[in-house]
Motif scaffolding. Structure first.
Motif, short mmCIF file in Angstrom:
data_model
loop_
_atom_site.label_atom_id
_atom_site.label_comp_id
_atom_site.label_asym_id
_atom_site.label_seq_id
_atom_site.Cartn_x
_atom_site.Cartn_y
_atom_site.Cartn_z
N PHE A 1 -29.69 22.85 -9.51
CA PHE A 1 -28.67 23.66 -9.55
C PHE A 1 -27.25 24.30 -9.31
CE2 PHE A 1 -25.99 27.28 -11.97
CZ PHE A 1 -25.92 25.93 -13.32
N THR A 2 -28.27 24.50 -8.09
CA THR A 2 -27.64 24.97 -6.49
C THR A 2 -26.78 23.84 -5.49
OG1 THR A 2 -28.37 27.37 -7.84
CG2 THR A 2 -26.86 27.80 -6.21
N GLY A 3 -28.32 23.44 -5.46
CA GLY A 3 -27.60 23.14 -4.63
C GLY A 3 -26.31 21.50 -4.49
N ARG A 4 -26.33 21.56 -6.70
CA ARG A 4 -25.27 19.99 -6.11
C ARG A 4 -24.07 21.25 -6.03
NH1 ARG A 4 -26.32 18.39 -11.97
NH2 ARG A 4 -28.53 18.19 -11.33
N LEU A 5 -23.90 22.12 -6.84
CA LEU A 5 -23.07 22.67 -6.27
C LEU A 5 -22.16 23.04 -5.08
CD1 LEU A 5 -23.22 26.21 -8.49
CD2 LEU A 5 -21.76 23.73 -9.41
N VAL A 6 -23.52 23.12 -3.95
CA VAL A 6 -22.84 22.93 -2.64
C VAL A 6 -22.06 22.22 -2.33
CG1 VAL A 6 -24.05 23.71 -0.18
CG2 VAL A 6 -24.81 25.78 -1.93
N ALA A 7 -23.31 20.56 -2.66
CA ALA A 7 -22.91 19.91 -2.09
C ALA A 7 -21.26 19.45 -2.93
CB ALA A 7 -23.48 18.62 -2.53
N GLN A 8 -21.00 19.45 -3.94
CA GLN A 8 -19.55 19.52 -3.99
C GLN A 8 -18.39 20.87 -3.80
OE1 GLN A 8 -19.37 21.21 -8.39
NE2 GLN A 8 -17.90 19.15 -9.42
N TYR A 9 -19.17 21.56 -3.07
CA TYR A 9 -18.15 22.74 -2.57
C TYR A 9 -17.80 21.53 -1.23
CZ TYR A 9 -16.21 25.73 0.57
OH TYR A 9 -15.43 26.37 1.34
N LEU A 10 -19.10 21.41 -0.31
CA LEU A 10 -18.34 21.01 1.13
C LEU A 10 -17.60 19.44 0.55
CD1 LEU A 10 -21.95 21.17 2.50
CD2 LEU A 10 -19.95 22.38 3.01
N PHE A 11 -18.20 18.51 -0.05
CA PHE A 11 -17.54 17.26 -0.94
C PHE A 11 -16.06 17.53 -0.50
CE2 PHE A 11 -15.95 13.79 -3.09
CZ PHE A 11 -15.59 13.13 -2.11
N ASN A 12 -15.58 18.19 -1.83
CA ASN A 12 -14.10 19.08 -1.93
C ASN A 12 -13.11 19.93 -1.17
OD1 ASN A 12 -14.34 18.32 -4.37
ND2 ASN A 12 -14.63 20.19 -5.36
N GLN A 13 -14.40 20.56 0.34
CA GLN A 13 -13.69 21.12 1.28
C GLN A 13 -13.43 20.22 2.77
OE1 GLN A 13 -12.62 24.02 0.18
NE2 GLN A 13 -11.83 24.68 2.66
N TYR A 14 -14.10 19.85 2.37
CA TYR A 14 -14.27 19.00 4.32
C TYR A 14 -14.28 17.67 3.93
CZ TYR A 14 -15.16 23.94 5.23
OH TYR A 14 -15.09 24.78 5.86
N GLY A 15 -14.86 17.12 2.38
CA GLY A 15 -14.89 15.36 2.71
C GLY A 15 -16.11 15.14 3.57
N GLU A 16 -15.65 13.84 3.70
CA GLU A 16 -17.07 13.71 4.25
C GLU A 16 -16.78 12.06 5.64
OE1 GLU A 16 -20.55 13.24 3.53
OE2 GLU A 16 -20.17 12.21 5.32
N ASN A 17 -16.08 11.83 5.68
CA ASN A 17 -15.53 11.52 7.32
C ASN A 17 -14.61 12.05 8.05
OD1 ASN A 17 -17.29 9.12 6.04
ND2 ASN A 17 -14.98 8.55 4.75
N GLY A 18 -14.55 13.26 7.84
CA GLY A 18 -13.86 14.11 8.21
C GLY A 18 -14.99 14.76 9.43
N ASP A 19 -14.66 16.10 10.24
CA ASP A 19 -15.15 16.49 11.15
C ASP A 19 -16.03 16.86 11.22
OD1 ASP A 19 -14.54 17.28 13.71
OD2 ASP A 19 -14.33 19.53 12.83
N LEU A 20 -16.52 17.05 9.44
CA LEU A 20 -17.84 17.37 9.06
C LEU A 20 -18.72 16.06 8.47
CD1 LEU A 20 -19.86 20.35 9.22
CD2 LEU A 20 -18.71 19.58 6.66
#
Ligand SMILES: NC(=O)c1ccc[n+]([C@@H]2O[C@H](COP(=O)([O-])OP(=O)(O)OC[C@H]3O[C@@H](n4cnc5c(N)ncnc54)[C@H](OP(=O)(O)O)[C@@H]3O)[C@@H](O)[C@H]2O)c1
Length: 404
Positions: free
Chosen positions: A17-36
């Protein structure tokens, strides 16, 4: 740790439940192919794929590891600078991962509020993590970032604006709206079950300094408030705060690990404001009921009732509840010369999940990317990340910090 690795961050437990919210946050905030560079990790490929489709897209890599399979944990650790884990109860699933991080060199952050387990991790791993230059950081969610960073900020501003420290801070929850997840309830139940069987665990839980270095567990603070009383500081009735048993110990550990930057005589406590007059007093009594239900004695009728009505693992507050939630914490400070200071911390989502997922995500990015204090061991958020984390929480995670 600052080694060259394939990923900056692995979010382990990303199907929960919480892990998917963390993943969603990182994806929305930092994308995947950027700096992170980051990936979602879990124990079940199919479930991870389903969740990835819901919260991100196929560009996010997936990694498989099970808490019982040490080889898979070692592989996880060798691939990432930072392991960010929401696989709980941590006492059941977290110990081997912490050991792997310490041994194979990855920084680590989690959402543990399991004081007895954190005590064990400190005793087992603090010295080795220190020697290996690894940061192990528990409590990177609502417990205990707002409290730990709120005190850190209040002390920093008292020094900057008044040239003195706060010798006492009373944190009062002035407002809070949110819900509970099955994972959190399962973790809380595990703590209660262990404490009822083992007196040494109970002793750690009731010791205000239970997370301090073992030779520094004495001080003026008393156990957390358990009743409803009138509070002259906030001029309101106050009652117990469910997270106080974790947060206050984390704040005291921060003080100890900083070499007593807040003072050896520093005092800290937390409570919930319930209001003024008779209504406030009654509200305080009613407000303590959920705490009674959640912490009911294992095996009791009340516990069976709680098990039936409270969420199961994988369940938690709805999107609407998360987005309409909030919290507002006041830090009443008494400075060295007796004058008063007033700190305030707010969060823009429900504390346990909407806000917690952003705080944990930012803690992980902070560990992976920021220039941090040269300190290692089993640490608290403020000791591990200090100003860098404060900055991220304000800029990205919807928290505000204020001091007058
Ligand atoms: N400090 C805070 O403010 C705060 C806030 C929220 C949550 N929490 C804590 O965070 C933890 C997670 O809560 P939650 O509600 O997200 O729980 P959850 O929905 O039950 O998720 C637990 C996760 O752990 C995974 N898992 C279980 N057993 C595993 C194993 N043997 N190996 C690998 N992965 C395993 C599950 O995988 P599957 O999906 O495959 O089952 C799932 O991804 C709890 O300990 C909770 O107390 C703390």
């Amino acid at each position: 740790m600052n080694t060259t690795k394939e990923f900056d961050i692995l979010v382990w437990g990303a199907s929960g439940f919480t892990g998917r919210l963390v993943a969603q946050y990182l994806f929305n905030q930092y994308g995947e192919n950027g700096d992170l560079k980051w990936a979602m990790a879990g124990r079940n490929q199919e479930k991870l794929e389903q969740v990835r489709d819901q919260v991100a897209d196929k560009t996010v890599p997936l990694v498989i590891a099970d808490s019982d399979d040490e080889a898979s944990l070692k592989a996880l650790v060798l691939r990432a600078k930072v392991i960010c884990t929401t696989v709980g109860p941590y006492v059941s699933y977290g110990s081997k991962l912490v050991a792997a991080c310490v041994t194979h060199g990855a920084d680590y952050c989690d959402l543990s509020g399991e004081v007895q387990w954190m005590r064990t991790m400190i005793d087992k791993h603090h010295d080795a993590a220190k020697a290996n230059g690894v940061k192990i950081v528990h409590t990177c969610g609502f417990d205990s970032i707002p409290s730990d960073m709120g005190v850190y900020f209040t002390q920093r501003e008292a020094q900057a604006q008044k040239g003195q420290r706060a010798k006492r801070i009373r944190m009062r929850v002035a407002g809070m709206k949110g819900g509970l997840s099955g994972g959190t309830y399962a973790s809380l139940s595990k703590v209660m079950e262990q404490a009822s069987k083992d007196k040494s665990i109970y002793k750690v839980l009731v010791n205000p300094y239970g997370l301090n270095p073992s030779d520094q567990q004495k001080g003026a603070d008393r156990p957390d408030l358990q009743s409803v009383i009138y509070d002259a500081t906030s001029k309101n009735w106050i009652g117990p705060f469910i997270m106080a048993g974790i947060n206050t110990k984390v704040v005291r550990r921060s003080n100890a690990l900083s070499g007593y930057a807040y003072g050896k005589d520093f005092r800290y406590d937390e409570a919930t404001i319930s209001g003024k007059g008779f209504k406030g007093r009654i509200k305080g009594v009613l407000g303590a009921l959920p705490l009674l239900i959640m912490t009911a004695k294992p095996g009791s009728l009340l516990k069976r009732f709680a098990n039936r009505i409270l969420p199961k693992p994988g369940e938690g507050p709805s999107k609407d509840q998360r987005e309409n939630g909030f919290y507002n914490l006041r830090f009443y400070a008494t400075l060295e010369d007796g004058s008063a200071g007033f700190g305030k911390v707010t969060g823009d989502r429900d504390p346990g999940y909407g806000s917690t997922s952003k705080m944990l995500g930012e803690a992980a990015v902070c560990l992976a990317k920021d220039k941090l204090p040269e300190v290692s061991g089993v640490l608290t958020p403020s000791i591990a990340m200090g100003d860098a984390l404060l900055d991220r929480l304000e800029k990205n995670a919807g928290l505000t910090f204020d001091f007058k």
